[in-house]
Design a protein around this motif. Sequence first.
Motif, short mmCIF file in Angstrom:
data_model
loop_
_atom_site.label_atom_id
_atom_site.label_comp_id
_atom_site.label_asym_id
_atom_site.label_seq_id
_atom_site.Cartn_x
_atom_site.Cartn_y
_atom_site.Cartn_z
N MET A 52 -15.95 27.90 -6.39
CA MET A 52 -14.81 27.70 -7.31
C MET A 52 -15.33 27.13 -8.63
O MET A 52 -16.38 26.49 -8.65
CB MET A 52 -13.81 26.69 -6.74
CG MET A 52 -13.20 27.04 -5.43
SD MET A 52 -12.12 25.66 -4.92
CE MET A 52 -11.64 26.22 -3.30
N GLN B 256 -16.22 21.08 -0.86
CA GLN B 256 -14.91 21.71 -0.76
C GLN B 256 -14.65 22.70 -1.89
O GLN B 256 -13.92 23.65 -1.73
CB GLN B 256 -13.82 20.63 -0.74
CG GLN B 256 -12.44 21.21 -0.53
CD GLN B 256 -11.44 20.16 -0.14
OE1 GLN B 256 -11.74 19.29 0.64
NE2 GLN B 256 -10.24 20.26 -0.69
N SER B 257 -15.27 22.48 -3.05
CA SER B 257 -15.06 23.36 -4.20
C SER B 257 -16.12 24.46 -4.29
O SER B 257 -16.24 25.11 -5.33
CB SER B 257 -15.06 22.54 -5.49
OG SER B 257 -13.99 21.64 -5.49
N GLN C 25 -19.20 26.33 -8.35
CA GLN C 25 -19.74 25.18 -7.63
C GLN C 25 -20.53 25.70 -6.42
O GLN C 25 -20.16 26.70 -5.80
CB GLN C 25 -18.60 24.28 -7.17
CG GLN C 25 -17.70 23.86 -8.31
CD GLN C 25 -17.74 22.39 -8.59
OE1 GLN C 25 -18.41 21.63 -7.92
NE2 GLN C 25 -16.99 22.00 -9.59
N SER D 227 -5.93 22.68 -7.15
CA SER D 227 -5.01 21.56 -6.96
C SER D 227 -5.44 20.35 -7.80
O SER D 227 -4.59 19.63 -8.32
CB SER D 227 -4.89 21.18 -5.48
OG SER D 227 -6.10 20.67 -4.98
N VAL E 51 -13.30 24.88 -10.25
CA VAL E 51 -12.85 23.59 -9.72
C VAL E 51 -11.74 23.91 -8.72
O VAL E 51 -11.21 25.02 -8.70
CB VAL E 51 -12.32 22.61 -10.80
CG1 VAL E 51 -13.39 22.24 -11.80
CG2 VAL E 51 -11.09 23.16 -11.50
N ASP E 52 -11.36 22.94 -7.94
CA ASP E 52 -10.24 23.12 -7.02
C ASP E 52 -8.97 23.19 -7.87
O ASP E 52 -8.69 22.29 -8.67
CB ASP E 52 -10.19 21.93 -6.07
CG ASP E 52 -9.14 22.07 -4.99
OD1 ASP E 52 -8.06 22.63 -5.28
OD2 ASP E 52 -9.40 21.61 -3.86
#
Length: 141
Positions: A51, A47-48, A43, A56, A53-54
């Motif tokens: 990554m 926030q990601s 990404q 969490s 994906v996150d």
Amino acid sequence: MYGMRTEAKFDAAHFLTDYDGKCENLHGHCWRVVAYIEQEELQAEGQSKDMVVDFSVFKRALRSLANEFDHTFIVEEGSLEQKTMACLENETFRMTVLPFRSTSENLARYFSDRLVEMGFPVQSVEMYETATNCAIYYPNR
């Protein structure tokens, strides 16, 4: 190529319709589902950033799906007489009614399809009935 994996567990009972053997009878498993996702690029923002994906978000999604099945009786739609279903419901049994035979192969595909619907780039899903036996579904092959 970048990849991630997470897993979840659930306990559930089922039986196999039109099966000549032990599994035609009601029995249970401590199912284990392992999901793999992959994509070529990380990404780029938010926030990601950096990554796939996150973690969490990925873990929460798979565990939420597993929780839908936890401590339920998985029933293939139409496999039990309506009066049997009514009696089970009257006794407040938690049931998960699916439009397919509840084999590990079909459950692996079901979990994969649901994760894809949520936007995850699924590479494969493994569905374990026992610690040593699993079925694998590859949605893009």
